[in-house]
Every structure is written in C-alpha cells, then in structure tokens.
Scaffold this active site. Structure first.
Site, PDB file in Angstrom:
ATOM      1  N   GLU A 202      -6.184   6.979  -0.810  1.00  9.34           N
ATOM      2  CA  GLU A 202      -6.126   5.783   0.033  1.00  9.34           C
ATOM      3  C   GLU A 202      -6.809   4.609  -0.661  1.00  9.34           C
ATOM      4  O   GLU A 202      -6.301   3.483  -0.653  1.00  9.34           O
ATOM      5  CB  GLU A 202      -6.780   6.060   1.396  1.00  9.34           C
ATOM      6  CG  GLU A 202      -5.991   7.005   2.291  1.00  9.34           C
ATOM      7  CD  GLU A 202      -4.586   6.523   2.571  1.00  9.34           C
ATOM      8  OE1 GLU A 202      -4.395   5.302   2.822  1.00  9.34           O
ATOM      9  OE2 GLU A 202      -3.665   7.355   2.533  1.00  9.34           O
TER      10      GLU A 202
ATOM     11  N   HIS B  64       0.842  -1.203   0.000  1.00 16.37           N
ATOM     12  CA  HIS B  64       0.000   0.000   0.000  1.00 16.37           C
ATOM     13  C   HIS B  64       0.875   1.250   0.000  1.00 16.37           C
ATOM     14  O   HIS B  64       0.651   2.176  -0.796  1.00 16.37           O
ATOM     15  CB  HIS B  64      -0.909  -0.023   1.238  1.00 16.37           C
ATOM     16  CG  HIS B  64      -1.654   1.254   1.483  1.00 16.37           C
ATOM     17  ND1 HIS B  64      -2.984   1.416   1.168  1.00 16.37           N
ATOM     18  CD2 HIS B  64      -1.249   2.435   2.027  1.00 16.37           C
ATOM     19  CE1 HIS B  64      -3.364   2.641   1.488  1.00 16.37           C
ATOM     20  NE2 HIS B  64      -2.332   3.276   2.017  1.00 16.37           N
ATOM     21  N   GLU B  65       1.877   1.270   0.876  1.00 16.93           N
ATOM     22  CA  GLU B  65       2.746   2.451   0.958  1.00 16.93           C
ATOM     23  C   GLU B  65       3.582   2.620  -0.304  1.00 16.93           C
ATOM     24  O   GLU B  65       3.782   3.743  -0.781  1.00 16.93           O
ATOM     25  CB  GLU B  65       3.646   2.359   2.197  1.00 16.93           C
ATOM     26  CG  GLU B  65       2.913   2.328   3.524  1.00 16.93           C
ATOM     27  CD  GLU B  65       1.959   3.498   3.701  1.00 16.93           C
ATOM     28  OE1 GLU B  65       2.201   4.570   3.105  1.00 16.93           O
ATOM     29  OE2 GLU B  65       0.957   3.341   4.420  1.00 16.93           O
TER      30      GLU B  65
ATOM     31  N   HIS C 169       1.585   4.306  -2.906  1.00 22.88           N
ATOM     32  CA  HIS C 169       1.584   5.765  -2.768  1.00 22.88           C
ATOM     33  C   HIS C 169       2.778   6.364  -3.512  1.00 22.88           C
ATOM     34  O   HIS C 169       2.664   7.402  -4.160  1.00 22.88           O
ATOM     35  CB  HIS C 169       1.652   6.156  -1.296  1.00 22.88           C
ATOM     36  CG  HIS C 169       0.331   6.131  -0.591  1.00 22.88           C
ATOM     37  ND1 HIS C 169      -0.797   6.728  -1.101  1.00 22.88           N
ATOM     38  CD2 HIS C 169      -0.035   5.602   0.608  1.00 22.88           C
ATOM     39  CE1 HIS C 169      -1.807   6.560  -0.249  1.00 22.88           C
ATOM     40  NE2 HIS C 169      -1.374   5.874   0.785  1.00 22.88           N
TER      41      HIS C 169
END
Length: 295
Positions: A208, A136-137, A140
C-alpha cells in the site's frame, strides 16, 4: 526501492517458515523428502489456483459490473489517461455497488487487470482525487502487487494447512516418540500460522505504501490522493457501510472496516497502514516533487 526491499525480506521470512515446516513434516514422516514433496505439490496447486482465478473471484465477490467508455465516461477516461502516463495496457474498468466509497485492482498481470471503483466513491471525490485513487490502483497493477499478495496469501494458507495436517498425523501415529511429535506439531500449529499471517499482513501494508508513492508520482499530485484517503476512511466508518467480507479486506485502497488509530502490537494485524501515516508520507513526497512544505 526501500519498500521493495522490505517486501523481499518478508517473502524471505515466509520462505524460512515453509522450510521449517518442511523439516517438521519430514521429521514426522521419518523422511524429509516426502515432507518436502507433499508441500511442493500443495504449494504449486494453491498458487496455480490463486494465479489464474483470483481476478474472477474478486469481481464476483464484490458484485462488480464491467463498464465501457460510453457507460462511465468520467471513470473510463481517467483510467485511460493514467494507463497512458504509466505505460500500461488499458485495464478493464468496473463499478461495484457496495455501499461505501472505495476502490481496488485485481488481475495477475497488466494484460489481465481490472480496476474497480464503487458508486459512492464516484459521487464523493473530485476528478483530481479520483485520478489519485485510480493511479494508486494502477500502480498495484504495474508493481505486480496482486500477484505478490495472491502468493503471500497462498503461502499463509499453506502454512496453516500443513501444520494442521502435522497435528493430526502425530495424533494417530504409532511411533514410540509420538508424544514428543505431537507436542512439536501443536506448538508449530499455534505459532507458525500466526507468524505467516503477520508476514502476509506486513507485505500488504508495504505494498500500500509503495502504491501510494508510485501512484502519486504518476499524477504528480500526492495531496490529491491524501485528500481522497481522508474522505474514503470517513465514508467507510458510516452506518451505511455494511461491508461484511473480511476475505477481501486487503484488496481495497482503504480498509472497509475503518482504520481507528492504534499503536504497538495492534498495528501488526492491520491489512493497511493507518491513514495518518500514509498522509504523512504523501506530504513528504509532495515536498520532494512539488517543493511544497507541509506542517
């Protein structure tokens, strides 16, 4: 693609707000070119600072220590594996000692990025769950979300700054229409910063969702991320969590202040989507990727 279009639409809305403010400033100064020039200079200065210094500020504010493979082999190895799968340069890896399970990414581009996990997160999650969080990070980073959010935050700050300047300019103006100018400036000072903040928060929530989807596609395990999000939210609501820096609430994978269930207008002021909403989307993605149906 849907969330990218939503984000683009929100930036268009933010640009429209800035255009309105430019017209207001031009009206107050009797010269729209002066108003737009002042706004342009301030905007460039704000964005320059956010672009080049946001990473260092985020790391210092959250007491992050950058680590090597030898110091943190488990975390470093997971991040390295995700970087290979995603086709990204290896980012810097950091550990934060803030007392909550959470993670964030920072850096203006993939070549200048850092991903951070807290000590409690490493203790709480399984390897699959930690991989889901780090994917997930890294998403980003891949999606340039740090840059997007830095610009959105800067634009919101700029809106608040310029409307406040307009109020003070109107108060001390000798123009015969000073009363009308002051009323217009006060209305703008109350409404436009709120509108800009709502757009910024909307961008944050959409990024997100996008990072959840992108990260889950990298690992092929949407439900590992869903499980991690449940554990992280639970950990953030414990008494041990004394995080007190709302300026960085939006950078974490889950809100440090908990995500109590709420609907309607309250959701407009969230930095993150609710965990149940995120899990519902991850379940749908798991059905698409792995053919697993969830009730």
């Amino acid at each position: 693609m849907y969330w990218r279009l939503r984000t683009a639409a929100m930036f268009a809305a933010m640009t429209l707000i800035l255009v309105v403010i430019g017209g207001l400033v031009g009206y107050l100064f009797k010269n729209w070119m002066i108003g737009m020039a002042v706004m342009l200079v301030i905007s460039i200065a704000f964005n320059f600072y956010a672009y080049f210094f946001s990473k260092g500020m985020a790391l210092r504010a959250n007491k992050v220590q950058l680590v090597t493979r030898e110091q943190e082999p488990r975390l470093y190895g997971i991040v390295e594996g995700i970087a290979l799968k995603a086709g990204l340069p290896m980012p810097e890896v950091g550990i934060s000692n803030v007392p909550m399970p959470n993670a964030f990414a920072t850096g203006r581009n993939p070549k200048n990025a850092a991903v951070v996990a807290t000590r409690p997160l490493l203790s709480l999650l399984t390897d699959d769950e930690l991989e889901g969080v780090m994917a997930h990070e890294m998403s980003h980073v891949k999606n340039r979300d740090i840059l997007v959010m830095s610009v959105a935050s800067t634009m919101a700050s700029l809106v608040a700054y310029v409307t406040r300047v307009a109020v003070w300019s109107s108060m001390f103006s000798n123009d015969e229409n000073n009363g009308l100018s002051l009323v217009i400036a006060l209305i703008a000072d109350i409404t436009l910063p709120i509108a800009a903040m709502l757009v910024q928060l909307g961008v944050s929530r959409n990024r997100e969702y996008l990072a959840d989807e992108s990260g889950a596609r990298i690992t092929g395990k949407p439900m590992a991320l869903a499980s991690a999000l449940t554990k992280i939210e639970s950990g953030c609501t414990t008494k041990a969590n004394n995080y007190d820096n709302p300026s960085y609430e939006s950078v974490w994978i889950s809100s440090p202040f908990g995500m109590k269930k709420a609907r309607g207008l309250v959701n407009l002021f969230r930095t993150h989507p609710t965990t149940p909403d995120r899990i519902a989307r991850l379940k749908a993605l798991d059905e698409e990727i792995n053919g697993i149906k969830h009730l």
